[in-house]
Write a protein that holds these residues in place. Structure first.
Motif, PDB file in Angstrom:
ATOM      1  N   ASN A   1       0.518  -0.932  -0.169  1.00 23.94           N
ATOM      2  CA  ASN A   1       0.457  -0.472  -0.174  1.00 23.94           C
ATOM      3  C   ASN A   1       0.688   1.642  -0.004  1.00 23.94           C
ATOM      4  OD1 ASN A   1      -2.675  -1.001   0.144  1.00 23.94           O
ATOM      5  ND2 ASN A   1      -2.041  -1.309   2.517  1.00 23.94           N
ATOM      6  N   GLU A   2       2.291   1.290   1.125  1.00 26.48           N
ATOM      7  CA  GLU A   2       2.870   2.332   0.974  1.00 26.48           C
ATOM      8  C   GLU A   2       3.640   2.020   0.178  1.00 26.48           C
ATOM      9  OE1 GLU A   2       2.344   4.521   3.009  1.00 26.48           O
ATOM     10  OE2 GLU A   2       0.579   3.530   4.360  1.00 26.48           O
ATOM     11  N   SER A   3       3.827   1.306  -0.571  1.00 27.08           N
ATOM     12  CA  SER A   3       4.723   1.594  -2.102  1.00 27.08           C
ATOM     13  C   SER A   3       4.027   2.843  -3.048  1.00 27.08           C
ATOM     14  CB  SER A   3       5.136   0.160  -2.300  1.00 27.08           C
ATOM     15  OG  SER A   3       4.027  -0.767  -3.262  1.00 27.08           O
ATOM     16  N   MET A   4       3.101   2.802  -2.823  1.00 29.25           N
ATOM     17  CA  MET A   4       2.499   3.536  -4.549  1.00 29.25           C
ATOM     18  C   MET A   4       2.354   5.121  -4.350  1.00 29.25           C
ATOM     19  SD  MET A   4       0.409   1.351  -5.807  1.00 29.25           S
ATOM     20  CE  MET A   4      -0.512  -0.753  -5.363  1.00 29.25           C
ATOM     21  N   THR A   5       3.326   5.486  -2.763  1.00 26.74           N
ATOM     22  CA  THR A   5       3.789   7.068  -2.749  1.00 26.74           C
ATOM     23  C   THR A   5       4.583   7.381  -2.113  1.00 26.74           C
ATOM     24  OG1 THR A   5       2.018   7.201  -0.364  1.00 26.74           O
ATOM     25  CG2 THR A   5       1.364   7.537  -2.627  1.00 26.74           C
TER      26      THR A   5
END
Length: 259
Positions: A214-218
């Motif tokens: 999830n965090e890798s998206m941003t």
């Protein structure tokens, strides 16, 4: 019959969209019930894997247009998005347990995009995916504009959303929209096998992996590396890590408890 059915067995929660007469399209009651059901699965320690599937011939045909064209029942698009679809997608991504979209038939509009928001998407050979929004003068919602370009690339996503092409299961697999296609006859068996495999794995580590994705998206590279360090330390403090190491040393199959 309830529009959402929940069955929990052997640590697997199977959530069934149950409006087959409308190809499992969403009305307000179904959308809110799905949110409540996902919340229950999140807090139930017995649940270690979740399957979303449709009853009848469809996975989910998106929004029930009879509801939005009814003067008495129409909630309005702001309410539909802010109280129905956005919270569903947010819950799917926030639950730190693996969620399988078992696409057993057509997945259209919001139904397609809710499937794409899941951790693992599998489909029967008879399934299809349609970004149907442009057909009626709407724009893609339910995070379709977020996930689809990341799965298939900007150019392909743009074309699929603007043209509203139907994508069959095999093409969806080739494009990277889903993990695997199974034959119609073996579909339920293969979904159960996959869900069982996930339910027997170290649930905490899978949940932390989901958080990282999830965090890798941003995140920047530096932010992602720092987060990996923090969560790897957290994973290494789990009972499942100790069991995994002990099983490796003792040359046996690990028995994970999801803790």
């Amino acid at each position: 019959m309830p529009s959402i059915e929940l069955k929990i067995e052997n640590s697997i929660a199977t959530i069934t969209f149950n409006r087959p007469e409308t190809f499992n399209s969403f009305n307000r009651e179904m959308a809110l019930l799905l949110q409540t059901t996902l919340d229950n699965c999140k807090t139930n320690d017995e649940v270690r894997a979740i399957v979303l599937i449709g009853s009848g011939k469809a996975f989910c045909a998106g929004q029930d247009l009879n509801e939005v064209t009814s003067p008495e029942q129409n909630p309005g698009f702001r309410k539909i998005l802010e109280e129905h679809y956005n919270p569903i997608v947010e819950r799917i991504r926030a639950i730190e347990k693996p969620i399988i979209a078992a696409v057993n038939g057509v997945a259209a509009g919001a139904g397609a995009n809710i499937a794409l928001a899941c951790d693992i998407v599998v489909a029967t050979e008879k399934a299809s995916f349609i970004q149907a929004f442009s057909k009626i003068g709407l724009i893609p919602d339910s995070a379709g504009t977020f996930f689809l370009p990341r799965l298939v690339g900007f150019q392909k996503a743009s074309a699929l959303m603007m043209l509203g092409d139907k994508v069959n299961a095999k093409e969806a697999e080739q494009l990277g929209m889903l993990y695997k296609v199974f034959t119609h006859d073996t579909f339920e068996e293969e979904v159960h096998r996959l869900a069982t495999q996930l339910a027997l794995m170290p649930t905490k580590a899978l949940g932390l992996t989901k958080r990282l994705l999830n965090e890798s998206m941003t995140n920047t590279l530096e932010e992602q590396l720092n987060m990996e360090s923090e969560l790897q330390i957290e994973a290494a403090e789990s009972e499942d890590y100790q069991e995994g190491v002990n099983a490796f040393i003792e040359k046996r199959k690990p028995v994970f408890k999801g803790k």
